[in-house]
Design a protein around this motif. Structure first.
Motif, PDB file in Angstrom:
ATOM      1  N   HIS A  11      -2.988   6.713  -8.543  1.00 57.50           N
ATOM      2  CA  HIS A  11      -2.944   5.381  -9.535  1.00 57.50           C
ATOM      3  C   HIS A  11      -4.350   5.080 -10.065  1.00 57.50           C
TER       4      HIS A  11
ATOM      5  N   PHE B  34       5.654  15.444  -6.833  1.00 59.86           N
ATOM      6  CA  PHE B  34       4.242  15.311  -7.274  1.00 59.86           C
ATOM      7  C   PHE B  34       3.932  13.838  -7.239  1.00 59.86           C
ATOM      8  N   ARG B  35       2.793  13.576  -6.481  1.00 60.75           N
ATOM      9  CA  ARG B  35       2.393  12.182  -6.318  1.00 60.75           C
ATOM     10  C   ARG B  35       0.875  12.215  -7.132  1.00 60.75           C
TER      11      ARG B  35
ATOM     12  N   ARG C  29       0.830  -1.034  -0.046  1.00 64.94           N
ATOM     13  CA  ARG C  29      -0.114   0.102   0.002  1.00 64.94           C
ATOM     14  C   ARG C  29       0.807   1.197  -0.159  1.00 64.94           C
ATOM     15  N   ASP C  30       0.532   2.231  -0.996  1.00 65.56           N
ATOM     16  CA  ASP C  30       1.300   3.508  -0.830  1.00 65.56           C
ATOM     17  C   ASP C  30       0.985   4.165   0.548  1.00 65.56           C
ATOM     18  N   GLU C  31       2.031   5.046   0.717  1.00 63.63           N
ATOM     19  CA  GLU C  31       1.945   5.671   2.080  1.00 63.63           C
ATOM     20  C   GLU C  31       0.566   6.481   1.956  1.00 63.63           C
TER      21      GLU C  31
END
Lengths: 128, 148
Positions: free
Chosen positions: B148, B144-145, B59-61
């Motif tokens: 998804h 920049f994130r 899982r992404d943060e």
């Protein structure tokens, strides 16, 4: 869009201008680690992505790991056999090898990168 | 398993018939399919365990602590922020961006230097996060994130 099968190589400029760099040949032998790198005996074991991120090829049998979760930093990993290239999720293996030569790079205001001492917890995330 | 399911039905019937015939003649061979099934079950259990562990790690943060849903940053704020060079004061960045949407977990990337990460969604693209990293009172950089 034309896409090449070969992954592109990312080149970065290191602020410290040491004469001996990884990848250079001395006496017919290749330098595999330079000043400022930490060498870890993996003994064939794997190294894992510390965060979600991206792996890019760089010169001298090394890869660069970058993550949107860790602004201002790049990790350079040298010595891995056939490392994964491209998007990677945290905890996934990047590659394995006998020795990992690791460098943490911090971005400078002029766009160059400087080698810094990594915190232990970063290495612990990569070598669980 | 996949090999067995790819066989034509007639072959499957033949295979079952043959093994049934063998099992009548030798009690040890009769146990073989059971042992095989048990081995497959053990392997599957190990694989499922590994997958669920990997799933937890993959899982992404995410935000920790309080989230301020009202925070988004405008194009003007972003444009001003992008003029601030790395190594400037944290306070200078905070003047422009104000309070963050949320924090990511605290980290130490450089030995002995605690890092703080804050998040700002963009007003014109709320699925994109501006992640800003401070080290003590210094602004270190941004990324920049993208969702998804």
């Amino acid at each position: 869009m034309i896409q090449s099968d070969a992954p592109s190589i990312r080149t970065i400029q290191i602020q410290q201008s040491w004469q001996l760099q990884p990848g250079e040949i001395i006496g017919g032998r290749k330098i595999v680690a330079g000043l400022g790198e930490i060498s870890i005996h993996l003994n064939g074991g794997a190294v894992y992505a510390p965060f979600d991120g991206e792996i890019q090829l760089t010169d001298a049998n090394c890869v660069l790991f970058s993550s949107t979760n860790v602004p201002a930093y790049l990790f350079r990993l040298c010595g891995l056999n056939r490392p994964i290239i491209g998007e990677i999720t945290a905890g996934s293996p990047i590659g394995s090898g006998e020795y990992l030569h690791f460098a943490a790079l911090r971005r400078q205001p002029d766009g160059t990168w400087t080698i810094v001492e990594p915190a232990k917890n970063i290495l612990e995330r990569m070598l669980p | 398993m996949s090999m067995s399911s790819s066989l034509p039905p007639s072959t499957k019937r033949r295979t079952r018939h043959k093994s049934a015939k063998r099992s009548n003649t030798n009690p040890i061979l009769r146990l073989l399919p059971i042992a095989g099934l048990a081995a497959v079950a053990v392997v599957l259990m190990i694989d499922v365990g590994r997958m669920s562990l990997a799933g937890d790690q993959h899982r992404d943060e995410v935000c920790i602590g309080e989230v301020d849903d009202g925070v988004i940053i405008s194009r003007e704020q972003l444009a001003t922020f992008l003029t601030i060079p790395e190594r400037d004061r944290k306070a200078r960045v905070q003047e422009v961006l104000q309070a963050p949407y949320c924090h990511l977990s605290n980290l130490e990337i450089r030995a002995g230097v605690p890092a703080e990460r804050v998040v700002y969604p963009l007003a014109f693209d709320p699925n994109t996060w501006l992640v800003v990293l401070y080290e003590e009172e210094e602004y270190a950089g941004y990324q920049f994130r993208f969702a998804h």
